[in-house]
Design a protein around this motif. Structure first.
Motif, short mmCIF file in Angstrom:
data_model
loop_
_atom_site.label_atom_id
_atom_site.label_comp_id
_atom_site.label_asym_id
_atom_site.label_seq_id
_atom_site.Cartn_x
_atom_site.Cartn_y
_atom_site.Cartn_z
N THR A 272 0.67 -1.20 0.14
CA THR A 272 0.17 -0.07 0.20
C THR A 272 0.91 1.20 0.02
O THR A 272 1.50 1.37 0.88
CB THR A 272 -0.90 0.10 1.26
N GLY A 273 0.79 1.90 -1.09
CA GLY A 273 1.75 2.95 -1.27
C GLY A 273 3.27 2.64 -1.15
O GLY A 273 3.63 1.93 -1.85
N ASN A 274 4.01 3.03 -0.06
CA ASN A 274 5.36 2.53 -0.22
C ASN A 274 5.42 1.65 0.96
O ASN A 274 6.80 1.37 1.35
CB ASN A 274 6.42 3.77 -0.13
N GLN A 275 4.60 0.81 1.40
CA GLN A 275 4.61 0.18 2.80
C GLN A 275 4.18 -1.32 2.13
O GLN A 275 3.29 -1.71 1.49
CB GLN A 275 3.47 0.52 3.71
N VAL A 276 5.19 -2.22 2.62
CA VAL A 276 5.17 -3.81 2.48
C VAL A 276 4.59 -4.44 3.51
O VAL A 276 5.07 -4.24 4.90
CB VAL A 276 6.30 -4.33 2.09
N TRP A 277 3.45 -5.21 3.34
CA TRP A 277 2.74 -5.90 4.31
C TRP A 277 2.79 -7.33 4.36
O TRP A 277 2.72 -7.88 3.14
CB TRP A 277 1.38 -5.56 4.50
N ASP A 278 2.59 -8.18 5.32
CA ASP A 278 2.42 -9.59 5.42
C ASP A 278 1.13 -9.78 5.73
O ASP A 278 0.78 -9.27 6.80
CB ASP A 278 3.49 -10.28 6.36
N ARG A 287 3.21 -4.81 8.97
CA ARG A 287 3.87 -4.11 8.30
C ARG A 287 5.28 -4.43 8.42
O ARG A 287 5.90 -4.52 9.34
CB ARG A 287 3.79 -2.58 8.64
N LEU A 288 6.02 -4.90 7.22
CA LEU A 288 7.28 -5.59 7.34
C LEU A 288 8.39 -4.38 6.84
O LEU A 288 9.49 -4.55 7.22
CB LEU A 288 7.31 -6.65 6.08
N ALA A 289 8.12 -3.42 5.94
CA ALA A 289 9.17 -2.64 5.49
C ALA A 289 8.64 -1.68 4.54
O ALA A 289 7.57 -1.44 4.58
CB ALA A 289 10.12 -3.36 4.49
N THR A 290 9.36 -0.50 4.23
CA THR A 290 9.19 0.75 3.34
C THR A 290 10.01 0.68 2.16
O THR A 290 11.19 0.56 2.44
CB THR A 290 9.31 2.13 4.23
#
Length: 421
Positions: A272-278, A287-290
């Protein structure tokens, strides 16, 4: 002490000359792209071998990508894109009220890019705002600005059926399909969401979902998990029972707006946007990373089927190709060259082999991004023709643009920029 200082000056001078030569070679490689692709890659590879910095690496990646791209002829003002799993069929919806089916065919690598042809126009005067495709590219889902949602069967004679009738008030802003087309989700400008199950003919409209327009929708390949994204929040849905969609989890924004999002076909990864999710456990998203170095608002996102790769389009015009094999440490593999202007529509094949982007007021560009690993020297040296070359002084004089043979590359006769790859 004085001798040591003099030695440092000599070394520093040699290093400065080495860097300057590498950058001159990188620029020469750029100039050669439309003249002699093999020479462009050879000179660019020599630049990276001589001094691998951000500039020489970016120039070589750009040379590699220049031979791997293709534009959609005549496409302009495209609102949304969709791509089949194998990257051979595309669907575009534009502001000229056309929905067009495209065929993409690799012409052979390296340096031959993609041949893109318009297969058919599904329907003129169809004011579409969102499109999706099944994995095989035979079924399309088209959302209209009148609020309608249509399913198109594109095998044989194209024909459509209306799933959701439009009200002329709430345009469809996002759609998604399961792998076989049996389930679908649509989001609307008013924040509403509709789920559809073909087997039971069921349509469900959960209430009070989003307070603002749905910018993106995603559906797992089996249709059992969905993602809807708006400015206020992103919702992960459990669709195990198609008659009872359940809001299983909510992704919260860490800061500013996120623009757009996507769900991988295996239902495990969301961006979502610049966010990486599990989102493997939809009730407990993590939320795992940007994504590092994103320059402006991400308004378009697409993921590979297993979530190991992503393509993003930014409001500032940048298109990024990302490696997410380690989702905690995402890596920018390449900036994909395009036209300036907001990139609100992107698409990606299931295996990450083909990427597409559409810029407002411009057109659509596609790339063969398979094999772009973030190591441009290794990627360019995957070509056996380049590995077989041996650079003679005569060859170098013809292609190097007046740059003499760099001492740092050894003897020119037997030299090849791919010795160990």
């Amino acid at each position: 002490m004085l001798l040591a200082a003099l030695a440092w000056v000599v070394v520093d001078g040699r290093e400065s000359a080495r860097i300057a030569t590498a950058r001159d070679l990188a620029l020469q490689g750029v100039r050669l792209r439309d003249v002699d692709d093999l020479a462009a890659r050879l000179v660019g590879a020599a630049a990276v071998e001589l001094h691998a910095d951000a500039g020489t690496r970016a120039a070589l990646i750009g040379t590699l990508l220049a031979g791997r791209q293709g534009d959609l002829p005549g496409a302009s003002d495209v609102r949304d894109l969709a791509l089949s799993a194998d990257g051979r069929i595309a669907l575009s919806a534009d502001a000229h009220e056309r929905v067009v089916r495209w065929e993409l065919a690799p012409q052979g690598l390296p340096g031959r890019g993609l041949l893109v042809t318009a297969s058919s126009t599904l329907q003129d005067r169809l004011d579409a705002s969102a499109v999706a495709l099944t994995a095989d590219g035979r079924t399309g889902l088209i959302g209209g600005r009148d609020g309608s949602v249509r399913v198109w069967e594109m095998s044989g004679h194209s024909r459509s059926r209306t799933v959701v009738a439009g009200d002329g008030v709430r345009p469809v802003s996002a759609v998604a399909l399961s792998r076989d087309g049996g389930r679908a989700v649509a989001g609307f400008d008013g924040g509403g969401v509709v789920f559809w199950d073909a087997a039971g003919g069921q349509i469900r409209r959960p209430s009070a979902v989003h307070a603002s327009a749905v910018s993106s929708a995603g559906l797992s390949s089996d249709g059992r998990r969905a993602l809807t994204v708006s400015e206020d929040k992103a919702v992960v849905w459990d669709l195990a029972d198609p008659a009872r969609p359940v809001q299983a989890g909510v992704l919260t924004r860490p800061g500013g707006p996120w623009g757009a999002g996507a769900l991988s076909a295996d239902g495990r990864t969301a961006v979502t946007g610049n966010q990486v999710w599990d989102v493997g456990d939809p009730a407990r998203p993590r939320r795992l990373a940007t994504l590092p170095g994103v320059r402006s608002l991400v308004i378009g996102v697409a993921l590979t089927s297993d979530g190991s790769g992503a393509v993003t389009g930014e409001d500032g015009g940048r298109v990024g190709w990302w490696g997410l094999r380690d989702r905690v440490r995402p890596v920018l593999l390449a900036d994909l060259p395009g036209a300036p202007g907001p990139v609100g529509a992107v698409a990606l094949s299931a295996d990450g082999g083909v990427a597409m982007s559409a810029a407002a007021g411009w057109g659509v560009r596609s790339w063969l991004v398979g094999g772009i690993s973030g190591d441009p020297l290794r990627d360019v040296c995957a070509d056996s023709a380049l590995r077989a070359l041996r650079v003679t002084p005569e060859t170098w004089a013809k292609i190097a643009g007046g740059v003499g043979w760099p001492d740092g590359l050894g003897d020119p006769g037997p030299h090849n920029p791919c010795p160990a790859l």
